[in-house]
Scaffold this active site. Sequence first.
Site, PDB file in Angstrom:
ATOM      1  N   TYR A  52      21.190 -55.107  41.984  1.00  0.00           N
ATOM      2  CA  TYR A  52      20.634 -54.817  40.870  1.00  0.00           C
ATOM      3  C   TYR A  52      20.319 -55.919  39.888  1.00  0.00           C
ATOM      4  CZ  TYR A  52      22.159 -50.024  42.006  1.00  0.00           C
ATOM      5  OH  TYR A  52      22.461 -48.740  42.592  1.00  0.00           O
ATOM      6  N   SER A 215      19.978 -40.751  41.464  1.00  0.00           N
ATOM      7  CA  SER A 215      18.599 -40.214  40.961  1.00  0.00           C
ATOM      8  C   SER A 215      18.877 -38.773  40.741  1.00  0.00           C
ATOM      9  CB  SER A 215      17.607 -40.483  42.062  1.00  0.00           C
ATOM     10  OG  SER A 215      17.395 -41.869  42.197  1.00  0.00           O
ATOM     11  N   PRO A 216      19.847 -38.104  39.873  1.00  0.00           N
ATOM     12  CA  PRO A 216      19.804 -36.879  39.351  1.00  0.00           C
ATOM     13  C   PRO A 216      18.336 -36.262  39.042  1.00  0.00           C
ATOM     14  CG  PRO A 216      21.072 -38.040  38.088  1.00  0.00           C
ATOM     15  CD  PRO A 216      20.775 -39.127  39.051  1.00  0.00           C
ATOM     16  N   GLY A 220      11.435 -36.574  45.405  1.00  0.00           N
ATOM     17  CA  GLY A 220      11.247 -37.248  46.584  1.00  0.00           C
ATOM     18  C   GLY A 220      12.073 -38.434  46.665  1.00  0.00           C
ATOM     19  N   PHE A 226      11.201 -35.575  37.461  1.00  0.00           N
ATOM     20  CA  PHE A 226      10.606 -34.302  37.564  1.00  0.00           C
ATOM     21  C   PHE A 226      10.914 -33.554  36.170  1.00  0.00           C
ATOM     22  CE2 PHE A 226      14.912 -33.560  39.039  1.00  0.00           C
ATOM     23  CZ  PHE A 226      15.404 -32.536  38.520  1.00  0.00           C
TER      24      PHE A 226
END
Length: 305
Positions: A52, A215-216, A220, A226
Amino acid sequence: MKKIKLGTSDLQAGEISLGCMRMADLSKQDARHVIENAMELGVNLFDHADIYGGGKSEEVFADAIDMNPSIREKMLIQTKCGIRNGFFDFSKEHILQSADNSLERLKTDYIDIFLLHRPDTLMDPEEVAEAFTRLKENGKVRYFGVSNQNPMQIELLKKYLKEDLIVNQLQFSLMHTPLVDAGLNVNMQHDPSIVRDSSLLEYSRLNDMTIQAWSPFQYGMIKGPFVGNEQFPEVNAKLQEMAEKKGVTDSAIAIAWILRHPAKFQPVVGSMNPGRLADIAKASHVELTREEWYDLYRSAGNTLP
């Protein structure tokens, strides 16, 4: 914030954790504000990885809080290793060196949870076991886990490890649901019935491993958020409807949907915006009924058999 027990360990963590991937881009002052705000909300697990920011995220984190024993004991620090430039590396030498490098960047004497980041098909499990044993015996790591690994990969490791693997980090969100799809479509002849993950959800529950949902808010393979995305009108309409009903934001509902599952997922939220994190943290106290959970699942484009 409600707390959960992590795997078979004695660690108690807020049921939402903070992913620090984007912390490399913050000033010391801004990073301090993010961390202090998170802890005030009850978030006490901070998720890092050696890649990171090329290691800078760990450095900024430590500098931001002027790392010292009094603050260190109030938090759980987790970091990961194994992803290198163009290949994966679970060699004993790399694991040990990566742990030492993270300890130095984080300015701490120990890592609470150390994870293998992505599967390395060239892994020698006995080498991994030797590295983990040395890190444990030297007091550098308290607990171990994996990320993105399937049951047989985990079982292969467990054959040689002395320590339990307490967590597995897996991608999971309302718009990325392979963990539950096949289990809802058993013995059916259509795409949702395909078992893509070797029954990881059930395996994790049977073996008392905490699944940390990364990645909640993404759909994809990290294609983008979203929530609020006009490409997904139906799921966003349902999120907004539930948000207004519960008095929280649509992002909080997306997290509450994950938390509603009895597997006790721990979402890893990567927001560096203190206000947004405060809104998301309210998910810990949102109660979704079974009907509401399935309403959201169907609004994401899923059909039930």
